[in-house]
Design a protein around this motif. Structure first.
Motif, PDB file in Angstrom:
ATOM      1  N   GLN A  38      -5.886   0.637 -15.518  1.00  0.00           N
ATOM      2  CA  GLN A  38      -5.011  -0.416 -16.013  1.00  0.00           C
ATOM      3  C   GLN A  38      -5.864  -1.426 -16.763  1.00  0.00           C
ATOM      4  O   GLN A  38      -6.699  -2.114 -16.160  1.00  0.00           O
ATOM      5  CB  GLN A  38      -4.280  -1.103 -14.857  1.00  0.00           C
ATOM      6  CG  GLN A  38      -3.297  -2.162 -15.288  1.00  0.00           C
ATOM      7  CD  GLN A  38      -2.588  -2.772 -14.104  1.00  0.00           C
ATOM      8  OE1 GLN A  38      -3.097  -2.776 -12.984  1.00  0.00           O
ATOM      9  NE2 GLN A  38      -1.394  -3.303 -14.332  1.00  0.00           N
ATOM     10  N   PHE A  88      -8.982  -2.015 -14.331  1.00  0.00           N
ATOM     11  CA  PHE A  88      -8.617  -1.886 -12.917  1.00  0.00           C
ATOM     12  C   PHE A  88      -8.300  -0.421 -12.678  1.00  0.00           C
ATOM     13  O   PHE A  88      -7.410   0.138 -13.303  1.00  0.00           O
ATOM     14  CB  PHE A  88      -7.418  -2.788 -12.624  1.00  0.00           C
ATOM     15  CG  PHE A  88      -7.099  -2.947 -11.178  1.00  0.00           C
ATOM     16  CD1 PHE A  88      -5.855  -2.589 -10.691  1.00  0.00           C
ATOM     17  CD2 PHE A  88      -8.026  -3.461 -10.298  1.00  0.00           C
ATOM     18  CE1 PHE A  88      -5.543  -2.751  -9.347  1.00  0.00           C
ATOM     19  CE2 PHE A  88      -7.732  -3.619  -8.954  1.00  0.00           C
ATOM     20  CZ  PHE A  88      -6.480  -3.263  -8.477  1.00  0.00           C
ATOM     21  N   LEU A  90      -7.160   2.690 -10.230  1.00  0.00           N
ATOM     22  CA  LEU A  90      -6.348   2.949  -9.044  1.00  0.00           C
ATOM     23  C   LEU A  90      -6.317   4.440  -8.759  1.00  0.00           C
ATOM     24  O   LEU A  90      -6.104   5.256  -9.652  1.00  0.00           O
ATOM     25  CB  LEU A  90      -4.914   2.454  -9.262  1.00  0.00           C
ATOM     26  CG  LEU A  90      -4.724   0.939  -9.167  1.00  0.00           C
ATOM     27  CD1 LEU A  90      -3.519   0.510  -9.980  1.00  0.00           C
ATOM     28  CD2 LEU A  90      -4.545   0.529  -7.719  1.00  0.00           C
ATOM     29  N   GLY A 103      -4.127   3.336  -3.747  1.00  0.00           N
ATOM     30  CA  GLY A 103      -5.184   2.606  -3.070  1.00  0.00           C
ATOM     31  C   GLY A 103      -5.196   1.158  -3.506  1.00  0.00           C
ATOM     32  O   GLY A 103      -4.368   0.729  -4.325  1.00  0.00           O
ATOM     33  N   GLN A 104      -6.140   0.401  -2.969  1.00  0.00           N
ATOM     34  CA  GLN A 104      -6.205  -1.037  -3.250  1.00  0.00           C
ATOM     35  C   GLN A 104      -6.758  -1.327  -4.640  1.00  0.00           C
ATOM     36  O   GLN A 104      -6.625  -2.433  -5.143  1.00  0.00           O
ATOM     37  CB  GLN A 104      -7.086  -1.726  -2.209  1.00  0.00           C
ATOM     38  CG  GLN A 104      -6.545  -1.643  -0.798  1.00  0.00           C
ATOM     39  CD  GLN A 104      -5.270  -2.463  -0.642  1.00  0.00           C
ATOM     40  OE1 GLN A 104      -5.185  -3.587  -1.069  1.00  0.00           O
ATOM     41  NE2 GLN A 104      -4.271  -1.865  -0.015  1.00  0.00           N
ATOM     42  N   GLY A 105      -7.415  -0.356  -5.247  1.00  0.00           N
ATOM     43  CA  GLY A 105      -7.918  -0.538  -6.600  1.00  0.00           C
ATOM     44  C   GLY A 105      -9.351  -1.043  -6.656  1.00  0.00           C
ATOM     45  O   GLY A 105      -9.850  -1.667  -5.723  1.00  0.00           O
ATOM     46  N   ARG A 107     -11.746  -3.225  -9.360  1.00  0.00           N
ATOM     47  CA  ARG A 107     -11.804  -4.007 -10.603  1.00  0.00           C
ATOM     48  C   ARG A 107     -13.204  -3.873 -11.177  1.00  0.00           C
ATOM     49  O   ARG A 107     -14.157  -4.384 -10.616  1.00  0.00           O
ATOM     50  CB  ARG A 107     -11.457  -5.470 -10.323  1.00  0.00           C
ATOM     51  CG  ARG A 107     -10.983  -6.224 -11.549  1.00  0.00           C
ATOM     52  CD  ARG A 107     -10.398  -7.582 -11.184  1.00  0.00           C
ATOM     53  NE  ARG A 107      -9.248  -7.494 -10.297  1.00  0.00           N
ATOM     54  CZ  ARG A 107      -7.996  -7.274 -10.692  1.00  0.00           C
ATOM     55  NH1 ARG A 107      -7.746  -7.100 -11.968  1.00  0.00           N
ATOM     56  NH2 ARG A 107      -7.015  -7.238  -9.807  1.00  0.00           N
TER      57      ARG A 107
ATOM     58  N   GLN B  39       3.219  -5.531  -8.338  1.00  0.00           N
ATOM     59  CA  GLN B  39       1.781  -5.709  -8.352  1.00  0.00           C
ATOM     60  C   GLN B  39       1.448  -7.198  -8.338  1.00  0.00           C
ATOM     61  O   GLN B  39       1.509  -7.865  -9.369  1.00  0.00           O
ATOM     62  CB  GLN B  39       1.151  -5.043  -9.581  1.00  0.00           C
ATOM     63  CG  GLN B  39      -0.368  -5.060  -9.550  1.00  0.00           C
ATOM     64  CD  GLN B  39      -1.004  -4.414 -10.769  1.00  0.00           C
ATOM     65  OE1 GLN B  39      -0.560  -4.611 -11.887  1.00  0.00           O
ATOM     66  NE2 GLN B  39      -2.054  -3.626 -10.537  1.00  0.00           N
ATOM     67  N   SER B  41      -1.159 -10.540  -7.777  1.00  0.00           N
ATOM     68  CA  SER B  41      -2.434 -10.828  -8.445  1.00  0.00           C
ATOM     69  C   SER B  41      -3.612 -10.098  -7.797  1.00  0.00           C
ATOM     70  O   SER B  41      -4.647  -9.892  -8.437  1.00  0.00           O
ATOM     71  CB  SER B  41      -2.695 -12.332  -8.468  1.00  0.00           C
ATOM     72  OG  SER B  41      -2.686 -12.854  -7.159  1.00  0.00           O
ATOM     73  N   SER B  42      -3.456  -9.674  -6.563  1.00  0.00           N
ATOM     74  CA  SER B  42      -4.522  -8.929  -5.889  1.00  0.00           C
ATOM     75  C   SER B  42      -4.717  -7.539  -6.501  1.00  0.00           C
ATOM     76  O   SER B  42      -5.769  -6.918  -6.325  1.00  0.00           O
ATOM     77  CB  SER B  42      -4.200  -8.774  -4.402  1.00  0.00           C
ATOM     78  OG  SER B  42      -2.988  -8.073  -4.237  1.00  0.00           O
ATOM     79  N   GLY B  43      -3.714  -7.047  -7.200  1.00  0.00           N
ATOM     80  CA  GLY B  43      -3.833  -5.773  -7.894  1.00  0.00           C
ATOM     81  C   GLY B  43      -3.215  -4.573  -7.208  1.00  0.00           C
ATOM     82  O   GLY B  43      -2.968  -3.554  -7.843  1.00  0.00           O
ATOM     83  N   GLU B  44      -2.967  -4.667  -5.912  1.00  0.00           N
ATOM     84  CA  GLU B  44      -2.409  -3.490  -5.231  1.00  0.00           C
ATOM     85  C   GLU B  44      -1.024  -3.172  -5.766  1.00  0.00           C
ATOM     86  O   GLU B  44      -0.300  -4.046  -6.210  1.00  0.00           O
ATOM     87  CB  GLU B  44      -2.345  -3.751  -3.721  1.00  0.00           C
ATOM     88  CG  GLU B  44      -1.475  -4.923  -3.343  1.00  0.00           C
ATOM     89  CD  GLU B  44      -1.484  -5.195  -1.852  1.00  0.00           C
ATOM     90  OE1 GLU B  44      -1.615  -6.379  -1.493  1.00  0.00           O
ATOM     91  OE2 GLU B  44      -1.349  -4.246  -1.079  1.00  0.00           O
TER      92      GLU B  44
END
Lengths: 111, 119
Positions: A38, A88, A90, A103-105, A107, B39, B41-44
């Motif tokens: 992303q 980002f 994922l 998953g949580q990703g 960055r 989604q 701001s933490s991105g999950e």
């Protein structure tokens, strides 16, 4: 229930350095696994998917690669990072018709 | 052509109002699924709701409902009684189930809508 672990959460790497992002899945066997990227303020772009050990399909040509060394492990790599690789990342498990978990990703910032 | 179109890049809504986030899709596959994700701001990516192309009823999950209009290829997300915690990016995604195979049936995402709930 299925759980997807992704690490690291944040990464700052210089241009030209290598990359290794790892994704592991719990609670399921022989999962279909996916790597998405992303870019800032954009939707998700599918990079790679894998239906089993050693089986990798690429959706977008780039300097990234993926590997599936174990049933529940999916790795995204690069030998030399570019500035354009920032984003980002994922990992996703997509199972039955209604199941798609992320998953949580990670960055990644390439400097 | 884009498979998933979200025409609202950003939305401002007053707290407690209902919100409709638009999503249109394009597919020739007779069997498909539509997903909405939140989604923060933490991105999950948080799964909200799913609608199958053959489902007779519109999907609902708590304050979330999906206004599915198959003939118009529209799958709008409705959030009732919005809360400050609903502020986030929202993505519509589609999975084509019949014509894709071998694991290629990943999700195709729209570009998202940035929803901001104002007190």
């Amino acid at each position: 229930s299925q759980t997807i672990h992704q690490w690291p959460a944040t990464l700052v790497q210089p241009v030209g350095s290598p990359l290794s992002l790892e994704c592991t899945v719990e609670g399921t066997s022989n999962p279909n696994l996916y790597w998405y990227r992303q870019a800032a303020g954009r939707g998700l772009q599918l990079l790679f998917y894998s239906v089993g050990i050693g089986q990798i399909s690429s959706e977008v040509p780039q300097n990234l690669s993926a590997s599936r060394p174990q049933d529940r492990q999916f790795i995204l790599s690069s030998k030399k990072l570019l500035l354009s690789d920032s984003g980002f990342y994922l990992c996703a498990w997509i199972g039955g018709r209604t199941e798609a978990f992320f998953g949580q990703g990670t960055r990644l910032t390439v400097v | 052509a884009q498979k998933i179109t979200q025409t609202q890049p950003g939305m401002f809504v007053q707290e407690k109002e209902a919100v409709t986030l638009d999503c249109t899709y394009d597919t020739s596959d007779p069997s498909y699924g539509l997903f909405w994700y939140k989604q923060p701001s933490s991105g999950e990516m948080i799964f909200l709701i799913y609608q199958g192309s053959y489902d007779q009823q519109n999907a609902t999950e708590g304050r979330y409902s999906l206004n599915f209009q198959k003939a118009r290829k529209s799958a709008n997300l409705v959030i009732s009684a919005s809360q400050l915690g609903d502020s986030a990016m929202y993505f519509c995604a589609m999975r084509e189930l019949m014509y894709s195979g071998g694991g290629a049936d990943g999700l195709t995402f729209g570009k998202g809508t940035h929803l901001i709930i104002q007190p």
